[in-house]
Design a protein around this motif. Structure first.
Motif, PDB file in Angstrom:
ATOM      1  N   PHE A  17       0.899  -1.156   0.117  1.00 41.95           N
ATOM      2  CA  PHE A  17       0.004   0.077   0.157  1.00 41.95           C
ATOM      3  C   PHE A  17       0.808   1.297   0.059  1.00 41.95           C
ATOM      4  N   GLN A  18       1.933   0.983   0.619  1.00 44.03           N
ATOM      5  CA  GLN A  18       2.902   2.457   0.751  1.00 44.03           C
ATOM      6  C   GLN A  18       3.714   2.589  -0.378  1.00 44.03           C
ATOM      7  N   PHE A  19       4.048   1.545  -0.999  1.00 44.24           N
ATOM      8  CA  PHE A  19       5.037   1.734  -2.274  1.00 44.24           C
ATOM      9  C   PHE A  19       4.634   1.610  -3.687  1.00 44.24           C
ATOM     10  N   GLU A  20       3.587   0.796  -3.805  1.00 42.85           N
ATOM     11  CA  GLU A  20       3.352   0.196  -5.165  1.00 42.85           C
ATOM     12  C   GLU A  20       2.572   1.037  -6.071  1.00 42.85           C
ATOM     13  N   MET A  21       1.843   2.107  -5.637  1.00 40.05           N
ATOM     14  CA  MET A  21       0.816   2.970  -6.501  1.00 40.05           C
ATOM     15  C   MET A  21       1.802   4.162  -6.680  1.00 40.05           C
ATOM     16  N   GLY A  22       1.336   4.895  -7.906  1.00 41.48           N
ATOM     17  CA  GLY A  22       1.777   6.204  -8.086  1.00 41.48           C
ATOM     18  C   GLY A  22       1.861   6.352  -9.662  1.00 41.48           C
ATOM     19  N   LEU A  23       1.612   5.143 -10.538  1.00 40.56           N
ATOM     20  CA  LEU A  23       1.309   5.480 -11.904  1.00 40.56           C
ATOM     21  C   LEU A  23       0.071   4.766 -12.219  1.00 40.56           C
ATOM     22  N   PRO A  24      -0.698   5.365 -13.269  1.00 39.09           N
ATOM     23  CA  PRO A  24      -1.908   4.922 -13.548  1.00 39.09           C
ATOM     24  C   PRO A  24      -1.816   3.464 -13.863  1.00 39.09           C
ATOM     25  N   ASP A  61       5.534  -0.031 -10.961  1.00 41.59           N
ATOM     26  CA  ASP A  61       5.882   0.033 -12.292  1.00 41.59           C
ATOM     27  C   ASP A  61       7.517   0.207 -12.433  1.00 41.59           C
ATOM     28  N   LEU A  62       7.934   0.753 -11.411  1.00 44.31           N
ATOM     29  CA  LEU A  62       9.437   1.256 -11.274  1.00 44.31           C
ATOM     30  C   LEU A  62      10.181   0.522 -10.405  1.00 44.31           C
ATOM     31  N   TYR A  63       9.810  -0.750 -10.127  1.00 46.56           N
ATOM     32  CA  TYR A  63      10.629  -1.948  -9.183  1.00 46.56           C
ATOM     33  C   TYR A  63      12.027  -2.199  -9.692  1.00 46.56           C
ATOM     34  N   LYS A  64      12.138  -2.115 -11.079  1.00 43.85           N
ATOM     35  CA  LYS A  64      13.664  -2.479 -11.527  1.00 43.85           C
ATOM     36  C   LYS A  64      14.473  -1.241 -11.312  1.00 43.85           C
ATOM     37  N   LYS A  65      13.962  -0.191 -11.305  1.00 46.61           N
ATOM     38  CA  LYS A  65      14.753   1.200 -10.931  1.00 46.61           C
ATOM     39  C   LYS A  65      15.167   1.144  -9.426  1.00 46.61           C
ATOM     40  N   ASP A  66      14.348   0.784  -8.445  1.00 49.92           N
ATOM     41  CA  ASP A  66      14.559   0.572  -7.034  1.00 49.92           C
ATOM     42  C   ASP A  66      15.592  -0.650  -7.005  1.00 49.92           C
ATOM     43  N   HIS A  67      15.325  -1.716  -7.723  1.00 44.53           N
ATOM     44  CA  HIS A  67      16.230  -2.890  -7.475  1.00 44.53           C
ATOM     45  C   HIS A  67      17.583  -2.670  -7.975  1.00 44.53           C
ATOM     46  N   ASP A  68      17.645  -1.660  -9.152  1.00 50.39           N
ATOM     47  CA  ASP A  68      19.188  -1.273  -9.312  1.00 50.39           C
ATOM     48  C   ASP A  68      19.836  -0.510  -8.205  1.00 50.39           C
ATOM     49  N   GLU A 130       0.721 -12.616 -11.329  1.00 53.04           N
ATOM     50  CA  GLU A 130       1.741 -12.842 -12.256  1.00 53.04           C
ATOM     51  C   GLU A 130       2.909 -11.581 -12.099  1.00 53.04           C
ATOM     52  N   HIS A 131       2.167 -10.213 -11.890  1.00 54.73           N
ATOM     53  CA  HIS A 131       3.046  -9.012 -11.897  1.00 54.73           C
ATOM     54  C   HIS A 131       4.223  -9.237 -10.764  1.00 54.73           C
ATOM     55  N   TYR A 132       3.255  -9.748  -9.450  1.00 52.33           N
ATOM     56  CA  TYR A 132       4.203  -9.689  -8.359  1.00 52.33           C
ATOM     57  C   TYR A 132       5.524 -10.742  -8.547  1.00 52.33           C
ATOM     58  N   ARG A 133       4.981 -11.823  -9.357  1.00 45.90           N
ATOM     59  CA  ARG A 133       6.276 -12.977  -9.664  1.00 45.90           C
ATOM     60  C   ARG A 133       7.186 -12.451 -10.328  1.00 45.90           C
ATOM     61  N   GLU A 134       6.849 -11.333 -11.135  1.00 46.29           N
ATOM     62  CA  GLU A 134       8.008 -10.468 -12.121  1.00 46.29           C
ATOM     63  C   GLU A 134       8.703  -9.427 -11.071  1.00 46.29           C
ATOM     64  N   ILE A 135       8.072  -8.899 -10.246  1.00 50.70           N
ATOM     65  CA  ILE A 135       8.728  -8.023  -9.354  1.00 50.70           C
ATOM     66  C   ILE A 135       9.752  -8.924  -8.437  1.00 50.70           C
ATOM     67  N   ASP A 447      10.869  12.506  -5.529  1.00 55.11           N
ATOM     68  CA  ASP A 447       9.950  13.544  -6.084  1.00 55.11           C
ATOM     69  C   ASP A 447       8.553  12.865  -6.558  1.00 55.11           C
ATOM     70  N   MET A 448       7.588  13.039  -5.861  1.00 53.81           N
ATOM     71  CA  MET A 448       6.267  12.331  -5.902  1.00 53.81           C
ATOM     72  C   MET A 448       5.479  12.771  -7.231  1.00 53.81           C
ATOM     73  N   GLU A 449       5.983  13.721  -7.786  1.00 50.40           N
ATOM     74  CA  GLU A 449       5.489  14.540  -9.012  1.00 50.40           C
ATOM     75  C   GLU A 449       6.148  13.692 -10.275  1.00 50.40           C
ATOM     76  N   THR A 450       7.226  13.840 -10.156  1.00 56.80           N
ATOM     77  CA  THR A 450       8.015  13.103 -11.284  1.00 56.80           C
ATOM     78  C   THR A 450       8.566  11.744 -11.074  1.00 56.80           C
ATOM     79  N   LYS A 451       8.457  11.069  -9.908  1.00 57.12           N
ATOM     80  CA  LYS A 451       8.791   9.954  -9.480  1.00 57.12           C
ATOM     81  C   LYS A 451      10.367   9.674  -9.728  1.00 57.12           C
TER      82      LYS A 451
END
Ligand SMILES: OC[C@@H]1[C@@H](O)[C@H](O)[C@@H](O)c2[nH]c(CCc3ccccc3)c[n+]21
Length: 487
Positions: A17-24, A61-68, A130-135, A447-451
């Motif tokens: 709930f705290q991290f996943e949402m942010g992009l449509p 959506d941005l999990y790859k970036k955070d994992h990097d 399936e998306h959780y599996r990808e993350i 930056d919660m506007e630009t992510k």
């Protein structure tokens, strides 16, 4: 020299709930917490901030970036989550499970056979699964450790409608943990996730901080937690159902997995400000700190009668620690005193002279060392620090907080505490429940506007320690208070 074992895990924790949402397209609108933070009356009353989770850091959506970023900071482990309301947007009541009750009505066993898992697949959101599996796979494929925690506060709205509970009372609304059918539904959810995702999980946790769910939900209505329904009897009921839910989830996960299953608990350090109340404060620890885990480890607790169906249901302990609670003698009673621990001055100082976080939480690493020694003596279980961090948007204190708390962990380990890792709260800024985006816990600013993500200086301190598995001598001074205490 503060060296950690070569296999000691450094990393961070996140919750859905705290991290996943942010992009449509990442929104999960059918949970109690979603309804709660969008409720115009709650916002007008100042119970919640008015910030909305759909404007969050967009990890979905941005999990790859955070994992990097996590990998670049030397992290080797992540504790993550999975949102129940995403996986089961519709009720699971009609799916069969074998439930056994004892003569007192306690739910002593729940079995979820494969046939029921197949039934659940028909109503589950299999794309979300399936998306959780990808993350999770993206982190695992980097050769890293993944710890999955099943429940971190939001419930599906079909199980808990907090606004109706507050308005109509728990007898005329979906009452969540006040209703023991939630124990059975949680066991179904746990079995389903273990059946489908065990290959990606090193270590399981059933729930995060059940004590905060029943305390803040039912006896601390000003904290802005759902359902904000003040009742000590309700708190008791929710606590017992959460104890049962943990034990039944432990059992069903073991049906589909041979990994360790634990629980993550909100600890603090009840700390006597004077010598002559040590005994009373020890009794308070029994009730406040230990009773939930006592129940699912020893099978009984100070306030939980002996039950064999609860005994031996915890393989490891997740320790969340932020600050202490100070106790003093007040008019002949041993009571928590304001001005210390979680009730310091926001962005100011505690009555101890110690600096406080943006949240007003006193920086008190000694409490973590004492707590870990106490837990080691009491349970002798493997432990992970699954949360430790500070709301500090300016990164004023986070370097000090990091080094001082890691020293505390190191001291406790020298005394025999079996700590396997340290997971910081958290990698990035995220949605801090009733506080929204006001409280910034990230090593990384978002930056919660630009992510866009920006490293705070403390991220580099973390990287030095995590990559070397030690607090290097040139960073040891950061644990000193010399420059920080208000004289
Ligand atoms: O407040 C920071 C984090 C939350 O973001 C996590 O979701 C939650 O697991 C968590 N627990 C605590 C310590 C107990 C607490 C809970 C809620 C509010 C204040 C203190 C601090 N935190």
């Amino acid at each position: 020299m503060y060296k950690f074992p070569r296999d000691f895990l450094f990393g961070y924790s996140w919750s859905g709930f705290q991290f996943e949402m942010g992009l449509p397209g990442s929104e999960v609108p059918n949970s109690d917490w979603w309804a709660w933070v969008h409720d115009i009356e709650n916002i007008a009353a100042g119970l919640v901030s008015g910030d909305l989770p759909e404007n969050g850091p967009a990890y979905w959506d941005l999990y790859k970036k955070d994992h990097d970023i996590a990998e670049s900071l030397g992290m080797d482990a992540i504790r993550g989550g999975i949102e129940w309301a995403r996986i089961f947007p519709k009720p699971t009541f009609d799916v069969k499970a074998r439930v056994e009750r004892d003569e007192k009505g306690n739910i002593v066993s729940v079995e979820v056979p494969e046939s029921s898992i197949k039934e659940l697949e028909k109503i589950a959101d299999m794309n979300a699964l399936e998306h959780y599996r990808e993350i999770y796979a993206d982190w695992k494929e980097r050769g890293k450790t993944f710890i999955l925690n099943l429940y971190h506060w939001p419930l599906p709205l079909w199980l808990h409608d907090p606004l109706k509970v507050r308005k109509l009372g728990p007898d005329r609304a979906p009452a969540g943990w006040l209703d023991d059918k939630s124990v059975v539904e949680f066991a179904k959810f746990a079995a389903f996730v273990a059946y489908h995702l065990d290959d990606l999980v090193e270590v399981w946790s059933t729930m995060n901080e059940p004590n905060v769910v029943y305390q803040n939900g039912y006896t601390r209505p000003t904290h802005g937690f759902p359902p904000g329904y003040l009742s000590f009897e309700a708190e008791r009921k929710a606590k017992m159902n959460l104890i049962q839910a943990h034990a039944r989830a432990y059992d069903v996960i073991k049906e589909y997995s041979d990994k360790d299953v634990g629980v993550i608990y909100a600890y603090t350090w009840p700390d006597p400000l004077r010598e002559d109340i040590e005994e009373e404060v020890r009794a308070i620890r029994e009730r406040e700190l230990y009773s939930f885990v006592d129940a699912v480890h020893f099978g009984k607790a100070a306030d939980v009668e002996e039950r064999d169906d609860l005994k031996g249901r915890v393989d490891w302990l997740g320790v969340n620690y932020y600050s202490r609670i100070a106790f003093d003698m007040v008019n002949g009673h041993v009571l928590p005193v304001p001005g210390y621990g979680f009730s310091g001055e926001r962005g100011g100082y505690a009555r101890s002279g110690r600096p406080c976080s943006d949240f007003g939480w006193e920086i008190y690493p000694e409490g973590l060392e004492q707590l870990l020694k106490d837990l080691a003596k009491r349970y002798g279980l493997p432990m992970m620090i699954t949360e430790n961090g500070i709301a500090d948007a300016a990164d004023r204190y986070r370097p000090h907080y990091l080094v001082s708390h890691l020293k505390a962990v190191h001291e406790a380990m020298k005394e025999g505490a079996d700590v396997r890792g340290y997971l910081h709260w958290s990698l990035t800024d995220n949605y801090e429940w009733a506080q929204g985006f006001r409280m910034r816990f990230g090593l990384v600013y978002v930056d919660m506007e630009t992510k866009k993500r920006y490293l705070r200086p403390s991220a580099l301190v973390f990287r030095e320690i995590a990559t070397r598995k030690e607090i290097p001598e040139e960073l040891e001074h950061l644990s000193s208070l010399d420059f920080l205490v208000r004289r």
